[in-house]
Design an enzyme around this catalytic site. Sequence first.
Site, PDB file in Angstrom:
ATOM      1  N   GLY A   1       0.847  -1.192   0.000  1.00 43.50           N
ATOM      2  CA  GLY A   1       0.000   0.000   0.000  1.00 43.50           C
ATOM      3  C   GLY A   1       0.878   1.237   0.000  1.00 43.50           C
ATOM      4  O   GLY A   1       1.009   1.940  -0.992  1.00 43.50           O
TER       5      GLY A   1
ATOM      6  N   TYR B   1       0.942   8.420  15.282  1.00 49.58           N
ATOM      7  CA  TYR B   1       2.146   7.559  15.281  1.00 49.58           C
ATOM      8  C   TYR B   1       3.425   8.349  15.524  1.00 49.58           C
ATOM      9  O   TYR B   1       4.514   7.835  15.250  1.00 49.58           O
ATOM     10  CB  TYR B   1       2.302   6.850  13.922  1.00 49.58           C
ATOM     11  CG  TYR B   1       1.054   6.236  13.363  1.00 49.58           C
ATOM     12  CD1 TYR B   1       0.454   5.133  13.981  1.00 49.58           C
ATOM     13  CD2 TYR B   1       0.462   6.738  12.209  1.00 49.58           C
ATOM     14  CE1 TYR B   1      -0.687   4.565  13.446  1.00 49.58           C
ATOM     15  CE2 TYR B   1      -0.682   6.165  11.675  1.00 49.58           C
ATOM     16  CZ  TYR B   1      -1.246   5.082  12.302  1.00 49.58           C
ATOM     17  OH  TYR B   1      -2.375   4.517  11.769  1.00 49.58           O
TER      18      TYR B   1
ATOM     19  N   CYS C   1      -9.092  21.874  18.237  1.00 54.64           N
ATOM     20  CA  CYS C   1      -8.941  22.163  19.668  1.00 54.64           C
ATOM     21  C   CYS C   1      -8.396  20.978  20.445  1.00 54.64           C
ATOM     22  O   CYS C   1      -9.115  20.368  21.259  1.00 54.64           O
ATOM     23  CB  CYS C   1     -10.260  22.647  20.224  1.00 54.64           C
ATOM     24  SG  CYS C   1     -10.741  24.167  19.425  1.00 54.64           S
TER      25      CYS C   1
HETATM   26  N1  LLP Z   1      -2.008  -6.081   4.033  1.00 53.64           N
HETATM   27  C1  LLP Z   1      -2.605  -6.044   5.233  1.00 53.64           C
HETATM   28  C2  LLP Z   1      -3.333  -7.220   5.712  1.00 53.64           C
HETATM   29  C3  LLP Z   1      -2.521  -4.876   6.021  1.00 53.64           C
HETATM   30  O1  LLP Z   1      -3.101  -4.841   7.206  1.00 53.64           O
HETATM   31  C4  LLP Z   1      -1.820  -3.751   5.526  1.00 53.64           C
HETATM   32  C5  LLP Z   1      -1.707  -2.521   6.312  1.00 53.64           C
HETATM   33  C6  LLP Z   1      -1.229  -3.843   4.253  1.00 53.64           C
HETATM   34  C7  LLP Z   1      -1.335  -5.031   3.548  1.00 53.64           C
HETATM   35  C8  LLP Z   1      -0.485  -2.726   3.622  1.00 53.64           C
HETATM   36  O2  LLP Z   1       0.669  -2.382   4.288  1.00 53.64           O
HETATM   37  P1  LLP Z   1       1.662  -1.323   3.644  1.00 53.64           P
HETATM   38  O3  LLP Z   1       2.247  -1.928   2.406  1.00 53.64           O
HETATM   39  O4  LLP Z   1       0.873  -0.101   3.347  1.00 53.64           O
HETATM   40  O5  LLP Z   1       2.662  -1.089   4.692  1.00 53.64           O
HETATM   41  N2  LLP Z   1      -2.338   3.891   9.160  1.00 53.64           N
HETATM   42  C9  LLP Z   1      -0.976   3.418   9.373  1.00 53.64           C
HETATM   43  C10 LLP Z   1      -0.686   2.157   8.578  1.00 53.64           C
HETATM   44  C11 LLP Z   1      -1.613   1.037   8.884  1.00 53.64           C
HETATM   45  C12 LLP Z   1      -1.323  -0.198   8.079  1.00 53.64           C
HETATM   46  C13 LLP Z   1      -2.407  -1.194   8.226  1.00 53.64           C
HETATM   47  N3  LLP Z   1      -2.260  -2.366   7.442  1.00 53.64           N
HETATM   48  C14 LLP Z   1      -0.007   4.540   9.034  1.00 53.64           C
HETATM   49  O6  LLP Z   1      -0.458   5.611   8.647  1.00 53.64           O
HETATM   50  O7  LLP Z   1       1.197   4.369   9.189  1.00 53.64           O
END
Ligand code: LLP
Length: 423
Positions: A277, A318, A346
């Site tokens: 992602g 984070y 706020c």
């Molecule tokens: N697959 C699963 C099952 C996941 O839970 C996630 C991310 C991904 C793939 C994708 O991961 P990536 O390639 O994006 O690292 N909101 C947080 C990140 C939460 C990630 C949740 N799961 C942030 O802003 O850092």
Amino acid sequence: MHHFTYKGGVLHAEDVSLAELAARVGTPFYAYAQATLSRHYRVFDDAFAGDDHLVCFAMKANSNQAVLKLLAGLGAGMDIVSGGELKRAQAAGVAGGKIVFSGVGKTEEEMRAALAHGIRCFNVESLPELRRLSQVARAMGRTAPVALRINPDVDAKTHEKIATGRKADKFGISWTRALEAYALAAGLPGIAVTGLATHIGSQITDLQPFEQAYSLMAELATRLREAGHDIRHVDLGGGLGVPYRGDTDIPPHPDDYAAMVRRLLGHLDVAYIFEPGRMIAANAGVLVGRVLYVKEAEGKTFLITDVGMNDLLRPTLYEAFHHIQPLAEPEPDAPMMSADVVGPVCETGDYIARERRLPQMKEGDLFAVMTAGAYGAVMAGTYNTRALVPEVLVNGADHAVVRRRFDEERIVGLDSLAPWQMA
Ligand code: LLP
């Protein structure tokens, strides 16, 4: 690598001036560079050229229809985690055969919708979920393709809230119970075991935790096959990080990641599924805002801006670092300032950066919060009854508003009075 550079003294997204966009769209807004999105998708996909593989974009990172359509057009599948994301993927024209469904809390309704769309695989995270899926599939007269998501008990060495592969995390089925779980799956009606899955966390900048988890997956795949299970694919999740700072957090290149995957799993002759992602979307987006006030307080300066925590939650949630760049290119010898860059919400936690060294900025100045294309707009809300932030897609010299600002009137209009309150 991204496509946000100064041209003629103004920060551009590809060939579009972000200052001109700000004048047109108003601030704050997200801007995405189509060239960066495409490039990142291709770099990852090309790293596995020659291998049977499917890149399912983790659409939780950025689920705008325009972004999904673009990636789907390049051949991407989608990793979904809700019925809502399934609807978005369907609306973007993604075929069921390119969708995997992750997540610990799938409802029966979501299972039915995904079965009806003929998705490629359910990544099942618990035994109760497996039994429920069996019932739902049987009632529909369908067979659910299933991979069990295995928790390898590996620390991804990332932020506490986005590590998912330790045994105390809510995700997956412990690797120590994998064989039992697969035996149960094999005996359930309406379930067809097709693969094995894992995902250990996000913003991972070192190959070592991946190696640890993937070695275990390779070993498990072999043992499961020996036990008679038909393991045709291994879903290795997402998690490759991006350089938010650009010095201390340089992630591995997808080619090195791919070499590691081949070294550990190449002998299995399985198809790979990936769920990246962040590495596709983060660097492809910026959030543009404006300085409202410069407040000199007791021994410190606050740049009070129109970017709230409701627009970008990552810094406060984070302690995430995002570079901030003025849209007007600073002179090489520009005077610097140290400031807390905050929003109007706020809460003391409403900040983009604290004690940040920046080129001197003043009231009215525009700036970009960098690396905001993943987990930015998707996590935005309307707290403090602030409009939902718009999104703009740039392609060369063209741009299009791909989500308009959801304004305050429409937010208020979502509420209604109880009948007894009507005059
Ligand atoms: N697959 C699963 C099952 C996941 O839970 C996630 C991310 C991904 C793939 C994708 O991961 P990536 O390639 O994006 O690292 N909101 C947080 C990140 C939460 C990630 C949740 N799961 C942030 O802003 O850092």
